[in-house]
Design a protein around this motif. Structure first.
Motif, PDB file in Angstrom:
ATOM      1  N   GLU A 105      -9.057 -19.373  -7.414  1.00 21.00           N
ATOM      2  CA  GLU A 105      -9.319 -20.259  -8.558  1.00 21.00           C
ATOM      3  C   GLU A 105      -9.719 -19.495  -9.809  1.00 21.00           C
ATOM      4  N   SER A 106      -9.350 -20.049 -10.957  1.00 19.37           N
ATOM      5  CA  SER A 106      -9.813 -19.526 -12.251  1.00 19.37           C
ATOM      6  C   SER A 106     -10.842 -20.525 -12.791  1.00 19.37           C
ATOM      7  N   ASP A 107     -11.034 -20.558 -14.099  1.00 19.77           N
ATOM      8  CA  ASP A 107     -11.923 -21.539 -14.723  1.00 19.77           C
ATOM      9  C   ASP A 107     -11.123 -22.751 -15.214  1.00 19.77           C
ATOM     10  N   THR A 108      -9.824 -22.790 -14.854  1.00 18.53           N
ATOM     11  CA  THR A 108      -8.899 -23.826 -15.312  1.00 18.53           C
ATOM     12  C   THR A 108      -8.285 -24.471 -14.077  1.00 18.53           C
ATOM     13  N   PRO A 109      -8.424 -25.807 -13.921  1.00 17.16           N
ATOM     14  CA  PRO A 109      -8.051 -26.436 -12.656  1.00 17.16           C
ATOM     15  C   PRO A 109      -6.623 -26.126 -12.158  1.00 17.16           C
ATOM     16  N   TRP A 110      -5.640 -26.137 -13.053  1.00 12.48           N
ATOM     17  CA  TRP A 110      -4.256 -25.951 -12.583  1.00 12.48           C
ATOM     18  C   TRP A 110      -3.900 -24.497 -12.330  1.00 12.48           C
ATOM     19  N   LEU A 111      -4.733 -23.586 -12.781  1.00 13.45           N
ATOM     20  CA  LEU A 111      -4.344 -22.178 -12.801  1.00 13.45           C
ATOM     21  C   LEU A 111      -5.036 -21.369 -11.713  1.00 13.45           C
TER      22      LEU A 111
ATOM     23  N   ARG B 291      -9.945 -11.296 -14.211  1.00 12.71           N
ATOM     24  CA  ARG B 291      -8.774 -11.176 -15.092  1.00 12.71           C
ATOM     25  C   ARG B 291      -8.044  -9.853 -14.839  1.00 12.71           C
ATOM     26  N   ILE B 292      -8.797  -8.792 -14.578  1.00 14.15           N
ATOM     27  CA  ILE B 292      -8.164  -7.498 -14.271  1.00 14.15           C
ATOM     28  C   ILE B 292      -7.312  -7.619 -13.004  1.00 14.15           C
ATOM     29  N   ASP B 293      -7.856  -8.261 -11.972  1.00 20.82           N
ATOM     30  CA  ASP B 293      -7.080  -8.463 -10.738  1.00 20.82           C
ATOM     31  C   ASP B 293      -5.822  -9.287 -11.006  1.00 20.82           C
TER      32      ASP B 293
ATOM     33  N   THR C  90      -7.983 -17.682 -17.216  1.00 22.66           N
ATOM     34  CA  THR C  90      -9.406 -17.796 -17.528  1.00 22.66           C
ATOM     35  C   THR C  90     -10.188 -17.196 -16.356  1.00 22.66           C
ATOM     36  N   ALA C  91     -11.486 -17.032 -16.530  1.00 20.88           N
ATOM     37  CA  ALA C  91     -12.328 -16.504 -15.450  1.00 20.88           C
ATOM     38  C   ALA C  91     -13.663 -17.225 -15.510  1.00 20.88           C
TER      39      ALA C  91
END
Ligand code: PNW
Length: 491
Positions: free
Chosen positions: A355-361, A412-414, A391-392
């Motif tokens: 997961e990121s900080d954005t639901p779809w991403l 984000r680096i990963d 986002t992270a």
């Protein structure tokens, strides 16, 4: 120091271009300064309850005022190119073919382009990144009326080629026509916020309008490309393309032919909707015609010829991947995805990514490599990756200790490391990839998510009216990684 995989050293050609992408409404601010007219995103931001944190596009990251320091920062980040969009209503405040040009708008972009070139950075310029002039929306409903809209877009494009084309050699007509129309006319969560199935008091007809607007986008792109090729390209010698969005759709059960077919259909509804008319057949895919019938507009033979081959390369935006399942029921009248069910896990319970900080991403590089090959196999057109990024979590809490403080962003680096490794491998296998633009240069105004989604390689303090910037570690990671990936690079 970062460590890199030696098997992909020099995998990208020496003339590969890389940098960051941005969009005018998300970064410029100066919403009503120096003669700018309103866009539908100014209106959207000024309408209560539309944006998650109640913010608007008035100031955003203030790149209109801070462009010189931004270009200097890009240079420190080692980019070779920068992709940004022009604000139509800054250049022609009322938008229309008989409306006056705002010289102060031209002047701003002209100075930005000069600054980039003086710093050795190649400008990639998008004409339209979702900010339709409000006046055109008010006059005739914007893209819902192609007869009125196309001449206005043609004139806008011509002004841009005329005034900036001596220095701009990489033109992009539209950014993500599919996201513009689905978010704006189906879900209604983006400007101009029309939807007939969400209970938000929007007007509209989501069973037809998204397809009508997409048709207008394709045709107006094609006319603008024709104008460029006939009137400007012979002297200016640039390239014109369109940028399409598309995620990867993987079958939920890879051993079930119905899911395999559903995933392919989802891919066609998302990408081939635009890319088949542009690069393959001059017409919409059969799977869409079968489901939508007469709700999907038709091209005249002449229009088909105009659209097919109009884009000189494939502009690719993509972020993530989903699992897709066959849906055993009649398609809904408001379905725009090919009658499928989308999920975060497959049959075996495997997650599509972190997961990121954005639901779809989510971080799903496994799908990205497949997507690059799917596009290359189907369209055989050189690919310019024009957006990719993430986002992270946790970045809202950053408290910089001084102007040179760097935000650590391992997530984000990963993300970048894994996606770029796929780009490198695909390139080694013969997929022609010419550029990569990270989304995005600085934290910005993420449309209806406001300032809650931070996609930047640069952290911005939005609480401070000066909008000071701080590097994130990933900016230096990308610089060093491209020094490894590009042939003849320094790492
Ligand atoms: C793109 N999705 O939009 C846009 O080009 C940018 O302006 C935007 O800031 C960026 O991606 C990040 O969101 C998308 O739901 C919006 O799959 C939504 C999706 C994809 C792209």
């Amino acid at each position: 120091q970062f460590e890199f995989d030696s098997s992909i050293k020099g995998a990208l050609p020496a003339d590969f271009q890389w940098g960051y992408a941005t969009a005018a409404p998300q970064i410029e601010g100066a919403w009503n300064k120096d003669g700018k007219g309103l866009s539908i995103w100014d209106t959207f931001g000024h309408t209560p309850d539309k944006v998650k944190d109640g913010s608007n596009a008035d100031d955003t990251a203030r790149s209109y005022d801070l462009y010189k320091q931004d270009v200097a920062r890009m240079k420190r980040y080692g980019v070779t190119a920068y992709r940004f969009s022009l604000s139509w209503s800054r250049i022609i405040p009322l938008g229309g073919k008989d409306d006056p040009v705002n010289e102060q708008g031209i002047e701003f972009y002209s100075k930005l382009i000069d600054e980039l070139i003086a710093n050795g950075i190649t400008p990639f310029v998008t004409l339209f990144h979702w900010d339709t002039p409000q006046a055109l929306e008010d006059r005739y409903g914007g893209m819902l009326d192609k007869e009125k809209y196309i001449p206005d877009f043609n004139r806008y494009a011509r002004v841009c080629f005329e005034r900036l084309g001596d220095r701009v050699k990489q033109w992009i007509t539209y950014n993500e026509p599919g996201v513009y129309t689905l978010a704006g006319y189906a879900a209604g969560v983006h400007a101009p916020a029309r939807s007939s199935f969400r209970d938000l008091n929007e007007e509209g007809d989501s069973s037809t309008e998204p397809f009508i607007v997409a048709h207008t986008e394709l045709l107006s792109h094609a006319y603008a490309a024709k104008i460029y090729k006939e009137e400007f390209k012979p002297q200016q010698k640039g390239t014109i393309m369109i940028t399409l969005h598309g995620n990867w759709n993987e079958p939920w059960d890879e051993s079930d032919p119905k899911d395999v077919e559903a995933a392919q259909r989802a891919q066609e509804f998302e990408i081939a909707w635009f890319a088949d008319p542009l690069y393959k057949t001059g017409d919409y895919p059969a799977s869409m015609r079968a489901q939508l019938g007469d709700r999907l507009p038709r091209f005249t033979p002449e229009e088909s010829r105009l659209v097919l081959g109009s884009s000189e390369a494939y502009g690719m935006n993509s972020y993530t991947a989903f699992y897709v399942r066959h849906r055993d029921a009649e398609p809904d009248i408001n379905d725009h995805k090919g009658n499928v069910e989308v999920s975060d896990t497959n049959k075996h319970g495997v997650e599509r990514g972190i997961e990121s900080d954005t639901p779809w991403l989510r971080t799903s590089p496994w799908g990205w490599g497949k997507l690059l090959r799917w596009i290359w196999d189907r369209y055989q057109t050189p690919i310019f990756i024009t957006e990719n990024g993430t986002t992270a979590k946790g970045e809202h809490d950053f408290k910089p200790k001084g102007p040179d403080d760097v935000l650590e962003d391992p997530h984000r680096i990963d993300f970048y490391k894994s996606y770029l490794s796929e780009v490198a491998k695909a390139s080694q296998e013969g997929v022609v990839i010419k550029s990569y633009f990270g989304w995005t240069f600085t934290d910005n105004w993420e449309w209806a998510a406001g300032f809650t989604d931070r996609f930047g390689a640069t952290w911005v303090d939005f609480d401070d009216p000066e909008k000071p910037r701080y590097a994130k570690r990933s900016a230096y990671f990308l610089r060093d990684f491209f020094g490894h990936l590009i042939k003849g690079g320094t790492n």
